[in-house]
Design a protein around this motif. Structure first.
Motif, short mmCIF file in Angstrom:
data_model
loop_
_atom_site.label_atom_id
_atom_site.label_comp_id
_atom_site.label_asym_id
_atom_site.label_seq_id
_atom_site.Cartn_x
_atom_site.Cartn_y
_atom_site.Cartn_z
N SER A 304 -20.74 3.96 -6.32
CA SER A 304 -19.54 4.26 -7.11
C SER A 304 -18.56 3.09 -7.15
CB SER A 304 -18.83 5.49 -6.54
OG SER A 304 -18.33 5.22 -5.24
N GLY A 305 -18.90 1.98 -6.54
CA GLY A 305 -17.99 0.81 -6.52
C GLY A 305 -17.04 0.84 -5.35
N ILE A 306 -17.40 1.53 -4.27
CA ILE A 306 -16.51 1.63 -3.12
C ILE A 306 -16.27 0.27 -2.47
CG2 ILE A 306 -18.42 2.17 -1.58
CD1 ILE A 306 -14.76 3.39 -1.37
N ASP A 307 -17.32 -0.59 -2.47
CA ASP A 307 -17.13 -1.94 -1.90
C ASP A 307 -16.08 -2.72 -2.68
OD1 ASP A 307 -19.00 -1.51 0.09
OD2 ASP A 307 -20.68 -2.24 -1.11
N GLY A 308 -16.10 -2.61 -3.99
CA GLY A 308 -15.09 -3.30 -4.80
C GLY A 308 -13.69 -2.75 -4.56
N THR A 309 -13.63 -1.41 -4.35
CA THR A 309 -12.33 -0.80 -4.08
C THR A 309 -11.73 -1.33 -2.77
OG1 THR A 309 -13.00 1.21 -5.25
CG2 THR A 309 -11.12 1.37 -3.73
N ILE A 310 -12.59 -1.42 -1.75
CA ILE A 310 -12.11 -1.95 -0.45
C ILE A 310 -11.68 -3.41 -0.60
CG2 ILE A 310 -12.80 -2.49 1.90
CD1 ILE A 310 -14.70 -0.09 1.80
N LEU A 311 -12.50 -4.20 -1.29
CA LEU A 311 -12.20 -5.61 -1.48
C LEU A 311 -10.89 -5.79 -2.26
CD1 LEU A 311 -13.10 -8.52 -1.09
CD2 LEU A 311 -14.39 -8.34 -3.23
N LYS A 312 -10.68 -4.97 -3.28
CA LYS A 312 -9.48 -5.07 -4.07
C LYS A 312 -8.25 -4.71 -3.26
CE LYS A 312 -7.33 -3.39 -8.34
NZ LYS A 312 -7.47 -2.48 -9.50
N ALA A 313 -8.38 -3.65 -2.42
CA ALA A 313 -7.25 -3.25 -1.58
C ALA A 313 -6.89 -4.38 -0.60
CB ALA A 313 -7.58 -1.97 -0.81
N ARG A 314 -7.90 -4.98 0.02
CA ARG A 314 -7.63 -6.09 0.95
C ARG A 314 -7.01 -7.27 0.21
NH1 ARG A 314 -9.55 -5.40 5.98
NH2 ARG A 314 -11.26 -3.90 6.34
N GLN A 315 -7.53 -7.56 -0.98
CA GLN A 315 -7.02 -8.70 -1.74
C GLN A 315 -5.57 -8.46 -2.14
OE1 GLN A 315 -8.79 -11.54 -2.18
NE2 GLN A 315 -6.84 -12.38 -2.91
N THR A 316 -5.24 -7.23 -2.51
CA THR A 316 -3.87 -6.90 -2.89
C THR A 316 -2.92 -7.15 -1.71
OG1 THR A 316 -4.65 -5.24 -4.47
CG2 THR A 316 -2.34 -5.10 -3.75
N ILE A 317 -3.35 -6.74 -0.53
CA ILE A 317 -2.52 -6.96 0.67
C ILE A 317 -2.40 -8.45 0.96
CG2 ILE A 317 -2.38 -6.57 3.15
CD1 ILE A 317 -3.72 -3.85 2.69
N ASN A 318 -3.51 -9.18 0.87
CA ASN A 318 -3.50 -10.62 1.17
C ASN A 318 -2.69 -11.40 0.14
OD1 ASN A 318 -5.11 -10.31 3.45
ND2 ASN A 318 -7.01 -10.56 2.28
N ASP A 319 -2.55 -10.84 -1.07
CA ASP A 319 -1.80 -11.54 -2.12
C ASP A 319 -0.30 -11.28 -2.05
OD1 ASP A 319 -4.07 -12.65 -3.12
OD2 ASP A 319 -4.35 -11.18 -4.72
N ILE A 320 0.16 -10.47 -1.07
CA ILE A 320 1.58 -10.15 -0.99
C ILE A 320 2.45 -11.39 -0.83
CG2 ILE A 320 3.34 -9.02 0.47
CD1 ILE A 320 1.39 -6.70 0.86
N PRO A 321 2.10 -12.37 0.07
CA PRO A 321 2.94 -13.58 0.17
C PRO A 321 3.09 -14.32 -1.16
CG PRO A 321 1.46 -13.44 2.06
CD PRO A 321 1.05 -12.36 1.11
#
Length: 798
Positions: A304-321
């Motif tokens: 269902s694309g769960i790996d992409g969802t996890i990756l996107k969530a991590r990337q969103t957090i890492n992009d906060i700075p």
């Protein structure tokens, strides 16, 4: 933050206090002056005299009472001058008339030698005392000259130390104000790095909650992957085992048919053979639970694309700075401009610090003092040279008397003979007596002059010591000056009540000039260094900065539904009991190798037909081959199936509970992110703002400490006053007083010297008349060895 240290200028050493023998002599002079001046300092009239010099006419009685000790001493000195002068006038006249020892006749007695030696001894002592005083006079005179000559370089060094101290203060003030660049640069660096710093703080705050959930989701995905692999492995292993079982059944059926035919053709010899019907399989792997639905449900979630969802969530957090950096570009520029204004304000605050202007006026006063001394140095040294010549002359007068006495003491005994008649004494003895008379004459001639000089110098030097140096040493002078001099007005510091006594006390303890001059009562340091006036604009800009963090999704609604389907699919309740029971059975009902051995035994029976033997042997080998195939292929697959089922049960046993817990964690974290991110951004922005303001608070605290406790620590001022006291009093006034004290000492001892010299001169001078007896027991020229003259003479020998 590390701030630079204040300057630590090097100062020239000041003059050292007097020690050794001269200190003992000075203490003796001080004791005499303290005895003369018994009145306490300061006198009541001192204030009026300092404020109005014309009031001396009104306070002369008080002045005379205060100076009564000196007046008595001067009266005694005046009496000494008068009496010595009168004696000096009458004494030669008396001697010319044959009185006062003027008659050149000496009566000879039994005790004449004892008297001569007694007078000789005491005159020697008196002469040595006068010589000691004269040596002190020479030394004191030289000490005055040295003190005057050294006064100018010492004064210049002292003033130079003060100027070094005064000039260091503006440099230290500049160093303090220039240190504002440290917090400003730190703040500027923090503003430039707002993305990594503030964004990193926001990221860390979100990660504390999100990382656990993302890890749980990742662990859930990994667990489902493992469960799916276990299901596939069980299914694949079972299919392989099922195919091999079918092949085994076919092979056993063929061998069973061949053995049956062979045994039927054998007849009686094969009667003991085991029945071929036992050659069948025991474990039946023909059925397995159907878990294709569970496997499909798991695969649907995994795909269902769960790996992409996890990756996107991590990337969103890492992009906060980077997000924070992008959203605060204009605010960063505004804050940088405000930091420049802060630096300008702090630089302007320097001009408001009053200590700088105060020290400028002091510096001007020091320059005037240096110019004055430089202008008059040559004249002072010229006058000092003349004074030194006069001092040498006065000391040489005393030395002349001493030399005459010493020559008399030396020549008198050398030429004297007790056996000779007084009229026949030697030239050396007579010269010794003449030297004694010359010493007495010089003493009469110069005693009044020496006493007059002593009295004048005593009146000046004594009063300087008791009225200036002594109260300066015990700090009473500072109090008098404070009562009659407005030091606050002199230093041009308004609104502050200062005293020299307190200033000296504070400077002696190396207190800062801010505390010493009590500048805090005039200058509101807290108001000038109020951090809000510098940082209010920065505070407002950063508080109004808007930071928006992108939405963070840990799992969408479809994926949550699919996780629920997996949890409810029954993957944890699959029934493998039938397979487990089959795996506990043997593969075949009969041991094929044992059965093959029985066939070999029958084939080895001699009664067995040869054709049957061959068939039985081949059939036994076929059974062994089947058993070897079972061992090599079928049994490993059974073990593999057993292991796969165990792994599947282990991974699926707690799967529904783990999935439900993960869903609950996702919901809680998603709710936290959706509702608390704004609060997190606000709180972390406040922390970031306090961090920037903390740089300025640290600087302001350091600045206050430097200005009030470290700036312009005034030990050099106290050292300058101490140097002035040593130079003026210990080196100059004490030497001056030691000089007149030495002159007075010698002059006083002139009196016993005159008396003893005149008396002793008659024992060595050549007499004009011999002694005659006036009584039966008197005899001429009686000595300790002249026992032959026992009959008195009746005539006088001339």
């Amino acid at each position: 933050m590390a701030y630079q240290n204040l300057s630590n200028p090097a100062y020239s050493p000041g003059p050292a206090a007097e020690t050794g023998g001269i200190k003992i002599f000075s203490d003796m002079v001080h004791s005499y002056l303290d005895l003369v001046q018994r009145n306490a300092f300061p006198p009541a009239f001192i204030g009026q005299l300092l404020n109005d010099t014309q009031s001396i006419n009104k306070n002369y009685q008080e002045i005379l009472m205060y100076e009564v000790g000196y007046l008595v001493a001067l009266a005694i000195g005046l009496l000494f001058i008068i009496l010595v002068t009168l004696v000096a006038l009458f004494f030669p006249c008396c001697r010319c008339c044959g009185n006062c020892g003027g008659k050149m006749y000496q009566k000879q007695t039994k005790r004449i030698t004892c008297k001569r030696r007694f007078i000789y001894f005491f005159l020697l002592i008196i002469t040595l005392i006068i010589l000691a005083g004269d040596i002190c006079a020479f030394y004191s005179n030289s000490k005055i000259d040295t003190a005057v000559k050294n006064a100018f370089p010492t004064f210049n060094n002292t003033v130079g130390n003060l100027k070094t101290y005064v000039n260091a203060v503006p440099q230290d003030v500049d160093a303090i104000t220039n240190s504002s660049s440290i917090p400003i640069n730190q703040a500027n660096s923090s503003v430039i790095g707002i993305g990594p710093i503030l964004g990193g703080m926001i990221k860390n705050a979100i990660e504390k909650q999100a990382n656990g959930t993302l890890s749980a989701v990742q662990n859930m995905v990994n667990g489902l992957n493992n469960t799916a692999k276990a299901l596939v492995k069980v299914n694949d292993t079972f299919n392989i085992l099922h195919d091999q079982q079918n092949q085994l059944v076919q092979n056993l059926s063929i061998v069973q048919s061949d053995i049956t035919n062979t045994l039927n053709n054998c007849g009686a010899p094969c009667g003991g053979a085991p029945p071929p019907s036992s050659l069948t399989i025991d474990a039946n792997f023909s059925s397995i639970p159907d878990f294709s639905g569970q496997l499909k449900t798991i695969n649907d979630f995994l795909n269902s694309g769960i790996d992409g969802t996890i990756l996107k969530a991590r990337q969103t957090i890492n992009d906060i700075p980077q997000t924070v950096a992008n959203q605060t570009t204009s605010s960063v520029q505004d804050v940088q401009n405000q930091l420049v204004n802060i630096k300008q304000k702090i630089a302007e605050a320097r001009s408001k610090i009053p200590i700088v202007d105060t020290l400028k006026s002091i510096n001007s006063m020091l320059d005037q003092a240096t110019n004055f001394t430089s202008k008059n140095e040559r004249d002072i040294l010229t006058y000092e040279y003349y004074r030194w010549i006069v001092g040498i002359c006065l000391s040489c007068i005393i030395l002349l008397v001493v030399v005459c006495n010493l020559f008399g003491l030396l020549l008198g005994p050398c030429g004297h003979s007790e056996s000779k008649d007084p009229t026949e004494r030697s030239c050396a003895s007579n010269s010794g007596g003449d030297f004694f008379m010359a010493g007495a004459g010089f003493s009469f001639i110069f005693a009044w002059l020496l006493m007059l000089v002593t009295a004048i110098l005593f009146a000046v030097g004594g009063n300087v010591y008791t009225s200036l140096c002594k109260p300066w040493t015990n700090k009473q002078l500072y109090k008098v000056v404070d009562e009659n001099l407005n030091i606050t007005k002199l230093l041009k510091i308004d609104g502050v009540n200062l005293s020299i006594a307190n200033i000296y006390s504070d400077c002696e303890n190396n207190t800062s000039l801010w505390t010493t001059l009590d500048l805090g009562s005039k200058f509101n340091l807290d108001e000038t260094l109020n951090i809000s006036q510098y940082t209010a604009s920065v505070n407002s800009t950063l508080e109004n900065t808007k930071v928006n963090v992108n939405n963070i999704t840990f799992m969408d609604a479809n994926q949550k539904k699919q996780v629920s389907n997996v949890a409810n699919s029954g993957v944890d309740t699959l029934d493998f009991n039938n397979i487990n029971q089959q795996m506990t059975k043997g593969i075949t009902k009969t041991d094929l190798r044992g059965y093959a051995n029985q066939l070999d035994n029958i084939a080895n029976n001699p009664s067995t037909p040869s054709a049957v033997k061959t068939n039985l042997t081949n059939q036994a080998n076929a059974l062994r081959a089947i058993q070897a195939s079972i061992d090599a292929n079928l049994l490993p697959q059974v073990k593999s199936l057993n292991s796969s089922i165990a792994d599947l049960k282990a991974s699926s046993k707690n799967l529904p509970g783990s999935l439900n817990d993960t869903l609950a964690s996702i919901s809680a974290t998603q709710n936290f992110v959706d509702t608390q991110v704004v609060s997190i951004v606000k709180n972390e922005t406040l922390v970031y703002l306090n961090r920037i303001l903390g740089y300025f608070e640290t600087y302001i605290s350091w600045t206050k400490n430097m200005l009030t406790t470290q700036l312009a620590r005034c030990k050099p001022v106290a050292s300058a006053l101490d140097s002035a006291e040593i130079l003026a009093c210990q080196e100059l006034v004490d030497s001056f007083n030691a000089f007149w004290f030495s002159l007075g000492w010698c002059t006083i001892f002139f009196i016993p010297s005159i008396i003893l010299s005149i008396k002793l001169a008659k024992y060595y001078r050549r007499m004009k008349t011999s002694d005659v007896y006036d009584a039966p027991n008197d005899h001429l020229e009686m000595t300790s060895t002249s026992q032959q003259f026992l009959i008195p003479r009746v005539t006088t020998k001339s």
